[in-house]
Write an enzyme that holds these catalytic residues in place. Sequence first.
Site, PDB file in Angstrom:
ATOM      1  N   VAL A  63       0.860  -1.193   0.000  1.00  0.00           N
ATOM      2  CA  VAL A  63       0.000   0.000   0.000  1.00  0.00           C
ATOM      3  C   VAL A  63       0.892   1.237   0.000  1.00  0.00           C
ATOM      4  O   VAL A  63       1.922   1.268   0.648  1.00  0.00           O
ATOM      5  CB  VAL A  63      -0.941   0.100   1.234  1.00  0.00           C
ATOM      6  CG1 VAL A  63      -2.090  -0.863   1.128  1.00  0.00           C
ATOM      7  CG2 VAL A  63      -0.185  -0.091   2.524  1.00  0.00           C
ATOM      8  N   SER A  64       0.485   2.225  -0.753  1.00  0.00           N
ATOM      9  CA  SER A  64       1.147   3.530  -0.678  1.00  0.00           C
ATOM     10  C   SER A  64       0.423   4.332   0.391  1.00  0.00           C
ATOM     11  O   SER A  64      -0.608   3.897   0.900  1.00  0.00           O
ATOM     12  CB  SER A  64       1.055   4.249  -2.021  1.00  0.00           C
ATOM     13  OG  SER A  64      -0.285   4.605  -2.265  1.00  0.00           O
ATOM     14  N   SER A  65       0.968   5.491   0.735  1.00  0.00           N
ATOM     15  CA  SER A  65       0.284   6.278   1.774  1.00  0.00           C
ATOM     16  C   SER A  65      -1.096   6.728   1.299  1.00  0.00           C
ATOM     17  O   SER A  65      -2.035   6.814   2.082  1.00  0.00           O
ATOM     18  CB  SER A  65       1.123   7.475   2.204  1.00  0.00           C
ATOM     19  OG  SER A  65       2.306   7.542   1.472  1.00  0.00           O
TER      20      SER A  65
ATOM     21  N   ASP B 212      -3.037   5.016  -0.756  1.00  0.00           N
ATOM     22  CA  ASP B 212      -3.917   3.849  -0.673  1.00  0.00           C
ATOM     23  C   ASP B 212      -4.496   3.709   0.716  1.00  0.00           C
ATOM     24  O   ASP B 212      -5.647   3.349   0.906  1.00  0.00           O
ATOM     25  CB  ASP B 212      -3.134   2.554  -0.973  1.00  0.00           C
ATOM     26  CG  ASP B 212      -2.695   2.469  -2.428  1.00  0.00           C
ATOM     27  OD1 ASP B 212      -3.388   3.066  -3.270  1.00  0.00           O
ATOM     28  OD2 ASP B 212      -1.676   1.821  -2.697  1.00  0.00           O
ATOM     29  N   GLN B 213      -3.640   4.008   1.707  1.00  0.00           N
ATOM     30  CA  GLN B 213      -4.083   3.832   3.089  1.00  0.00           C
ATOM     31  C   GLN B 213      -5.247   4.758   3.373  1.00  0.00           C
ATOM     32  O   GLN B 213      -6.189   4.401   4.057  1.00  0.00           O
ATOM     33  CB  GLN B 213      -2.919   4.102   4.051  1.00  0.00           C
ATOM     34  CG  GLN B 213      -1.904   2.990   3.976  1.00  0.00           C
ATOM     35  CD  GLN B 213      -0.606   3.335   4.713  1.00  0.00           C
ATOM     36  OE1 GLN B 213      -0.134   4.460   4.674  1.00  0.00           O
ATOM     37  NE2 GLN B 213      -0.044   2.366   5.375  1.00  0.00           N
TER      38      GLN B 213
END
Length: 588
Positions: free
Chosen positions: A18-20, A22-23
């Site tokens: 996950v990228s930031s 995505d979070q």
Amino acid sequence: MQGINGHGPKTAILYARVSSDDQVRGYSLDQQIGTLRGWAAREGYEVLEEIRDEGWSAAYLERPGLDRVRDMVEAGGVGMVLAQDADRITRDPGHRAFLDDDFERFGTRLVALDDWGDDSHEGELLKFLKGWVSKGERLKIAERSRRGRREKALRGETVGHLTAPLGFAYTPDKKALVVVPERMAHAERIFEMAAEGRALLHIKKALERNGVPTARGKQTWSLGTLHTILRNDVYRSRDIEELRAILPPGAMTKLDPEKRYGVWWYGRQRHHQKQTVEFGADGQKRYRRGSRTEDLPREQWVAIPVPDCSIPPHVVDAARTARYEYRQPATTGYVWQLSGGVMRCGGCGHAMSGVSSVANKDGTRRRYYRCHHRARNGKHTCPNGNLYRTNKIEPEVWEKVSGLLKNPERLLIGIERMIEERRAALRGAPTREHEHWRADMEKIERMRGGYLDQQAEGLISMSELKAKLARLDERRETAERELGKLARQQESIAELERDAAALAERFRFEAREGLDLYTPEDIHDAYRALGINAIAHPDGNVELTGSVFLGDIHSDSVRSQPIERSQRPLSTDAMRPLFTVTPPPESR
Ligand SMILES: [Zn+2]
């Protein structure tokens, strides 16, 4: 067992990322891993390892998790690397093609559950095309989502952040906040304590003592978090007339004129992120994630109304006023900024302690620091008989330390230099040691083979063989233990880097938000957090040393204990003088 297309072992690595961003969207690692586990179980794959990259963008191939995947593939025995979507692995078709080729050399297939699947030319082409499209899309998506967030803000919708402010929660559509009364009670208590004039450190301790979790569910409160809460306008409710002056026109229509609302400011800052990889002299990869924060001008801020938190506005105002009025707590007595082991005697290594003179006629006292050990155990126990006046030494130390903190770039350089030193200290020897123990392991295996041959040829008896193998097992255990220890040393550096990044982030914030507002308790807390020590040498010089580490140190346990390596937040070779202050002390 054979893989799906008839070659390779039926073993799989599950990979999730996950990228930031995505979070923020709630795309979670657990969900991805769950899906992959289900697939692997259905298809009869043995899962070798589950590897997660948290907060890493797909734009770069160099990520800790993906590097681990590549190392494992290279080591062999991996039938498949499995991800939920192709964009979990990479969005760059060149990268994907590279990985596909690279993995194929080791008999490993790279599969995303949304891939077109087979090894046909068509499948390859589609895979490539898909990645290529998403590369161009990525930039557009970033711009779209930024524009989208601003438009949402102008409509008065709450713009999704990772965590709702303390006492609030998101509605399921993430468009608005709702009050969670039992959590808001914690926020109210924070404002009440601040309004009573309590220092942030006092509030922090009270919250931690009572086990109150932060908005993110952590048990440890930072002064920065408390400061942010006290300044956050979501807790300062306003009536409809006050709101009219600051809200965008579109947002007013939905409000109930009878009610009060808090304000969430959107667009005060913009964050830019970058990530890079470097190779150190030891050949180890170094992942760096930098971020830069840009303060945006006031006219670009957008006010978003949020529900009334029902903390009385006068309490909020009082809390803020109290924070901005520098005052010493009258009830708890004097706050010794250099107590609790911050100031140490250079003559014997014990903590310096504070001592007050009898009050004068006008009620004032003179206060000093002195060597506690010498005062208690006699002049012969320590050569340092100096007394340090609080009104001289405390401001001088704070001026030096706050000067350093106000220059976060310099602090960052210091942190990096310290990490370099630590790494250098570990570098040479462990590599040699590592090789030694690895060689030993190989030797043990060869000897084992030799003994087995000897026994097979009747040269040694079964009982001799058993005894020899038992000795080999002991040797191997030792080698494994030593190798494990070396691995942990590397981990401790990684940990240090993480802490250093968090520390740098926090102080970048605090340097901006006003170190000048620190109460004596805040100052004391900062020294402790930074591992700052003021070493009072018998010749009268006071030397400041500091390590950068947010350790959990307890003041009472270090008081009047001699300096020992084990009690330092870091090893002593990382403690180097930052600067030296030379107040002429008043001697006995
Ligand atoms: Zn001493």
